[in-house]
Structures are given as C-alpha cells and as structure tokens.
Design a protein around this motif. Structure first.
Motif, short mmCIF file in Angstrom:
data_model
loop_
_atom_site.label_atom_id
_atom_site.label_comp_id
_atom_site.label_asym_id
_atom_site.label_seq_id
_atom_site.Cartn_x
_atom_site.Cartn_y
_atom_site.Cartn_z
N UNK A 52 12.57 114.84 164.53
CA UNK A 52 11.33 114.23 164.98
C UNK A 52 11.59 113.46 166.27
N UNK A 53 10.55 113.34 167.08
CA UNK A 53 10.62 112.50 168.28
C UNK A 53 9.26 111.84 168.51
N UNK A 54 9.29 110.52 168.75
CA UNK A 54 8.10 109.77 169.16
C UNK A 54 8.40 109.26 170.56
N UNK A 94 7.77 111.22 156.58
CA UNK A 94 7.76 111.85 155.26
C UNK A 94 7.35 113.32 155.40
N UNK A 95 8.08 114.20 154.70
CA UNK A 95 7.72 115.61 154.59
C UNK A 95 7.32 115.88 153.14
N UNK A 115 6.77 113.14 144.48
CA UNK A 115 8.05 112.98 145.16
C UNK A 115 8.07 113.81 146.44
N UNK A 116 8.31 113.19 147.58
CA UNK A 116 8.30 113.94 148.84
C UNK A 116 9.53 114.83 148.96
N UNK A 117 9.42 115.83 149.81
CA UNK A 117 10.55 116.71 150.10
C UNK A 117 11.60 115.96 150.91
N UNK A 118 11.14 115.09 151.79
CA UNK A 118 12.04 114.24 152.57
C UNK A 118 11.32 112.95 152.91
N UNK A 119 12.04 111.83 152.82
CA UNK A 119 11.51 110.52 153.17
C UNK A 119 12.60 109.77 153.93
N UNK A 146 3.29 116.51 157.29
CA UNK A 146 4.11 115.44 157.85
C UNK A 146 3.29 114.16 157.83
N UNK A 147 3.86 113.10 157.28
CA UNK A 147 3.20 111.80 157.28
C UNK A 147 4.04 110.83 158.11
N UNK A 148 3.37 110.10 159.01
CA UNK A 148 4.05 109.14 159.88
C UNK A 148 3.41 107.77 159.68
#
Length: 285
Positions: free
Chosen positions: A60-62, A76-77, A86-90, A146-148
C-alpha cells in the motif's frame, strides 16, 4: 514495483469527504489533487475500496498526506463489504510517519529525538506499507475489499487529506537490477547572467529521475512484467518503485519514487532465458 493497482478500478465509499475534493481523487495520477475529509473525527477519516473481484495485494502507499507525527493508519483486507468477522489481513495501527532522518547524518543535539523530520521526505509525505510474508512464504493476500482508517484527531488543519492511494501487488524480479542504477535530482530552474554579471535564477520545483538496468531477466519476468509495463503503462501510466523494502525507513523512502516512464525501451533477448531491459522513471509530484 507497484503498478496498475486494483484499487484504481475499485469503488470508493465511506467516511465524510468534502464534495469538491472527493475520494475519487485518490485514483488520480496527480498527487496534488487531494481527497479531503470534512473534519478529523474518526468516523469521517476512513474509506473502503471494493476492487470488484478478489485481487492479490502486497503493498500500500498513501502519497501526499497531511497527517502529523501523531497520526496513525490502519489497513485491512477482507472479503466482507462491511469488514465483519476476521479479516484476511489487518496491519493494526501503524505510524503515518516513519523515521526520515538518516541515522548519523546530523550531530548530537541537532537531530529530532524521534528521527522524524516532516520536511525531509524527497517527494512529500508518503506512507509505504508492505504486507509481511505469511508462514508459507506467500507474498501478499487475496481479497476483494480494502478498508483504510486514519486517526489524527488533533491535526491542527481540522481535516485530513491524501493525494494518492495505491494498493496492489508489487513485482520483484527473480534477479535484481544490475549495479550502476542511479537516482538523481533534476533542477529545471533557469539560471542566467545579466550584462553586469548578476546571477538571476527563475526557481522551479525539483524532481527525481530513476534509471535502472535489468541484465538477467527470466522470460517470465521479461514477457510477463517488463512487456506489460511497456505496453500497458507507456509514458502515460504511473508506477511506484521501492528499490529496497528492507532498508532502514529513512533510506528506503529516499530510494522510493512515484513516477512515470520517460519512454519505453527495448526488451532484448540476450541469451537462453536471459533478457535485458532498461527503464527510466521521472517523478510525479
């Protein structure tokens, strides 16, 4: 190397963002075209991206954010449109700023104690987050949503903004670029001398140029990635290159560039399963 991220084609929603500066600006190539929240409340400074289908995401890049050194970001993915279960990635809450001062570059008493100088980033504020490999060595995770989440409630600006958001799979060739690659600053300022000898400077913003040469690409890397970058991106598309994701933060960001190809270059069959390719990337800032 992060290119053509699935988040660019996704549907953005969530949070509260000013209508003249909407979330859709996060997909614009211009990082100065920002998305800006209406305030700094946690409910306002978040968003989600529906990529449309499960996609492999490893980085990711912001880019060009206005968060303070107290700011935090959570990525979060998930396969849930509401981030339920449960997320796939946090990523958990990670600092919006990492160290920007190269250790040992300033004398004792001069460097900031947290080693963060918000003016020291080569191309403005950037958060770069790489998903660690899992226990099986898998690079990245496959997810649709995708959650940001952004947390900087004491930001004196009264709002949070981001100029560019990227989330996708980062390519890493089996054989690294050859020695001799270079990253240089270009200063397009005009310098003239008057008849009397005075030096007159018309100052213009500087930008960086990265030049790399790949001398031993496999056929898969040459035809599967190098050819795709040349064909799909050309000079109009953009990509993000991080030369060494494992370098110390202050060094890593000085070796990271968000830019576009200055031109396409030949992909040469140099030998059995050995291909060469050169690329030159001009920074977008």
């Amino acid at each position: 190397m992060l290119r053509s991220p699935p988040t660019d084609a996704g549907a953005y929603s969530g949070g509260a963002w000013r209508p003249p500066l909407p979330l859709l600006n996060l997909t614009s190539q211009d990082p100065q075209r920002v998305a800006r929240s209406v305030n700094v409340n946690l409910a306002s400074t978040q968003f989600s991206v529906d990529c449309g289908r499960p996609s492999l995401i490893s980085q990711f890049a912001l880019i060009n954010h206005n968060m303070t050194t107290a700011g935090l970001v959570r990525l979060v993915l998930t396969d849930s449109p509401t981030n339920a279960g449960t997320p796939i990635y946090d990523s958990g809450w990670v600092p919006a700023w990492e160290q920007t001062v190269v250790w040992g570059s300033l004398p004792w008493g001069v460097f900031p104690w947290d080693l963060v100088d918000t003016t020291a980033y080569p191309a403005g504020a950037m958060l770069l987050h790489t998903i660690p490999k899992d226990a099986q060595g898998q690079v990245g995770r496959i997810a649709r949503y995708v959650f940001v989440y952004l947390d900087d409630t004491t930001n004196p600006d009264g709002f949070l903004q981001i100029g560019r958001f990227l989330g996708g799979w980062a390519w890493s060739p089996k054989v690294n670029a050859a020695w001799g690659g270079n990253l240089r600053w270009v200063d397009p300022s005009e310098v003239k001398r008057t008849a009397g000898g005075r030096r007159i400077v018309k100052k213009r913003p500087k930008y960086r140029v990265l030049e790399l040469s790949f001398e031993a690409l496999t056929e898969a890397d040459a035809m599967g990635t190098a050819e795709t970058i040349s064909r799909a991106l050309g000079k109009s598309g953009e990509l993000l290159i991080c030369l060494d994701p494992d370098a110390p933060p202050a060094v890593r960001f000085r070796q990271t560039i968000y830019g576009a190809l200055s031109d396409t270059s030949p992909i040469v069959a140099a030998g059995p399963d050995r291909w060469t390719w050169r690329l030159t990337v001009e920074e977008i800032n």
